[in-house]
Design a protein around this motif. Sequence first.
Motif, PDB file in Angstrom:
ATOM      1  N   ASP A  11      43.899  38.530  50.275  1.00 48.07           N
ATOM      2  CA  ASP A  11      44.643  37.511  49.535  1.00 48.07           C
ATOM      3  C   ASP A  11      43.725  36.384  49.078  1.00 48.07           C
ATOM      4  OD1 ASP A  11      47.265  38.615  49.654  1.00 48.07           O
ATOM      5  OD2 ASP A  11      47.389  38.014  51.760  1.00 48.07           O
ATOM      6  N   LEU A  12      42.821  35.972  49.973  1.00 48.61           N
ATOM      7  CA  LEU A  12      41.869  34.929  49.590  1.00 48.61           C
ATOM      8  C   LEU A  12      40.954  35.404  48.470  1.00 48.61           C
ATOM      9  CD1 LEU A  12      40.866  33.369  53.028  1.00 48.61           C
ATOM     10  CD2 LEU A  12      42.069  32.238  51.159  1.00 48.61           C
ATOM     11  N   ALA A  13      40.549  36.679  48.548  1.00 49.70           N
ATOM     12  CA  ALA A  13      39.669  37.232  47.526  1.00 49.70           C
ATOM     13  C   ALA A  13      40.360  37.292  46.164  1.00 49.70           C
ATOM     14  CB  ALA A  13      39.200  38.630  47.931  1.00 49.70           C
ATOM     15  N   GLU A  14      41.683  37.400  46.169  1.00 50.11           N
ATOM     16  CA  GLU A  14      42.439  37.514  44.923  1.00 50.11           C
ATOM     17  C   GLU A  14      43.051  36.191  44.477  1.00 50.11           C
ATOM     18  OE1 GLU A  14      45.129  40.858  44.642  1.00 50.11           O
ATOM     19  OE2 GLU A  14      43.960  41.979  46.125  1.00 50.11           O
ATOM     20  N   THR A  15      42.687  35.107  45.116  1.00 48.99           N
ATOM     21  CA  THR A  15      43.152  33.788  44.691  1.00 48.99           C
ATOM     22  C   THR A  15      42.327  33.320  43.500  1.00 48.99           C
ATOM     23  OG1 THR A  15      43.939  33.167  46.891  1.00 48.99           O
ATOM     24  CG2 THR A  15      43.394  31.375  45.385  1.00 48.99           C
ATOM     25  N   ARG A  16      42.994  32.856  42.459  1.00 46.58           N
ATOM     26  CA  ARG A  16      42.280  32.437  41.252  1.00 46.58           C
ATOM     27  C   ARG A  16      43.014  31.289  40.569  1.00 46.58           C
ATOM     28  NH1 ARG A  16      44.459  34.822  36.415  1.00 46.58           N
ATOM     29  NH2 ARG A  16      46.176  36.273  36.851  1.00 46.58           N
ATOM     30  N   ALA A 208      50.105  40.190  46.318  1.00 47.09           N
ATOM     31  CA  ALA A 208      48.881  39.693  46.945  1.00 47.09           C
ATOM     32  C   ALA A 208      48.301  38.507  46.181  1.00 47.09           C
ATOM     33  CB  ALA A 208      47.858  40.825  47.011  1.00 47.09           C
ATOM     34  N   GLY A 209      47.417  37.784  46.877  1.00 44.32           N
ATOM     35  CA  GLY A 209      46.672  36.709  46.252  1.00 44.32           C
ATOM     36  C   GLY A 209      47.487  35.455  46.012  1.00 44.32           C
ATOM     37  N   LEU A 210      46.970  34.586  45.163  1.00 49.07           N
ATOM     38  CA  LEU A 210      47.637  33.348  44.784  1.00 49.07           C
ATOM     39  C   LEU A 210      47.062  32.901  43.451  1.00 49.07           C
ATOM     40  CD1 LEU A 210      49.543  30.950  45.447  1.00 49.07           C
ATOM     41  CD2 LEU A 210      47.597  29.846  46.557  1.00 49.07           C
ATOM     42  N   LEU A 211      47.937  32.519  42.539  1.00 52.97           N
ATOM     43  CA  LEU A 211      47.522  32.006  41.244  1.00 52.97           C
ATOM     44  C   LEU A 211      47.777  30.505  41.220  1.00 52.97           C
ATOM     45  CD1 LEU A 211      46.470  32.560  38.414  1.00 52.97           C
ATOM     46  CD2 LEU A 211      48.813  33.064  37.712  1.00 52.97           C
ATOM     47  N   LEU A 212      46.720  29.725  41.066  1.00 51.55           N
ATOM     48  CA  LEU A 212      46.791  28.263  41.064  1.00 51.55           C
ATOM     49  C   LEU A 212      46.697  27.770  39.624  1.00 51.55           C
ATOM     50  CD1 LEU A 212      44.367  27.760  44.063  1.00 51.55           C
ATOM     51  CD2 LEU A 212      46.836  27.318  44.092  1.00 51.55           C
ATOM     52  N   VAL A 213      47.708  27.022  39.200  1.00 53.13           N
ATOM     53  CA  VAL A 213      47.809  26.608  37.801  1.00 53.13           C
ATOM     54  C   VAL A 213      47.896  25.084  37.719  1.00 53.13           C
ATOM     55  CG1 VAL A 213      49.082  26.867  35.651  1.00 53.13           C
ATOM     56  CG2 VAL A 213      49.080  28.735  37.326  1.00 53.13           C
TER      57      VAL A 213
END
Length: 329
Positions: A11-16, A208-213
């Motif tokens: 999840d951390l690797a897919e955070t963008r 998975a992951g997290l998208l920060l906008v």
Amino acid sequence: MKARLTFSVNDLAETRFAVSPMWEVVTSCRVLNAAVVPEPHRGWADQVRPRLAAAGLDRGWLADMIPALGHLPDFLNPAPATASPDLGDELAVIEATDPELVRRDLGHLAAERDGRLSSRLRGLHRAPQTQLPRIVAEIDAYWRLAIAPYWGRIRSVLEADIFHRGRQVAEQGTAQALNDLHHTVRWSAGGLHLVQRHCAITRIETGAGLLLVPSVFAWPRVLTRSVVSETPQLAYPARGIGTLWERRAHERVEALAAVIGRSRALILTELDSPASTTELAQRSGLSAAGVSQHLTALRAAGLTSTHRAGRLVLYARTGLADALLTAQA
């Protein structure tokens, strides 16, 4: 309400991070629908509300679907496929939305409105495929009037925020960058904790992951999007919002006037806020015909941009013009 979004290594690797035009559309509509417009955006709201009212957009789909508080329809904010998608890319995804997601969102809105939906939204519930193109057309019209003339300035703030966060991750680590997003967001024990939430968000319910906008209009809140099997999104207030709408000092006006002429330099300084030819004539004291001729030349030189919505044409200063007006000697 509190929420905790757990993180695995993947999840951390897919955070963008990403810049999203649609998040600015949705959050700016929320600002306009508020009983009291937040202080940073009142000047902007005063400028765009008359345009939207003249176009009938103050009582359209967006006004109906986006409340000042409460649930925001998830289908209006599809996950950006790239770090900086065009509005057209996001509108194409919205038009192709699964009808069941649209109906789910309308169910949430109905629950907050004592089970009642407008006739327009009931029609959307019955036939999403028929109505979605109309919504997309309205979003495009809204964008041209309320966001596009200011987009260069807004995008600069958003991109500067992402640059800052990226450097923070490199120098201090992901945990510190997440802790610095907002006072209601905290990283602890392998999870992101969010307080003062309108609705819960958990890893069980999302992908998975997290998208920060980053968003200029989300201020002062953090907003989330949670859809089954999709990457969760968190829209947070971008840094620099306090100076976004400030009238800027123009250190090189005299030097620029010597090159392009005093009238054209004057028009550029008056374009701190986008305006029509008539408005610019009133601001500058020049004739409308003269302003039109100067704008044609400035546009050809890449110093102004044109934004058309119906019969209304708005002119805005470009980044190149900003650089010329504010460059240090």
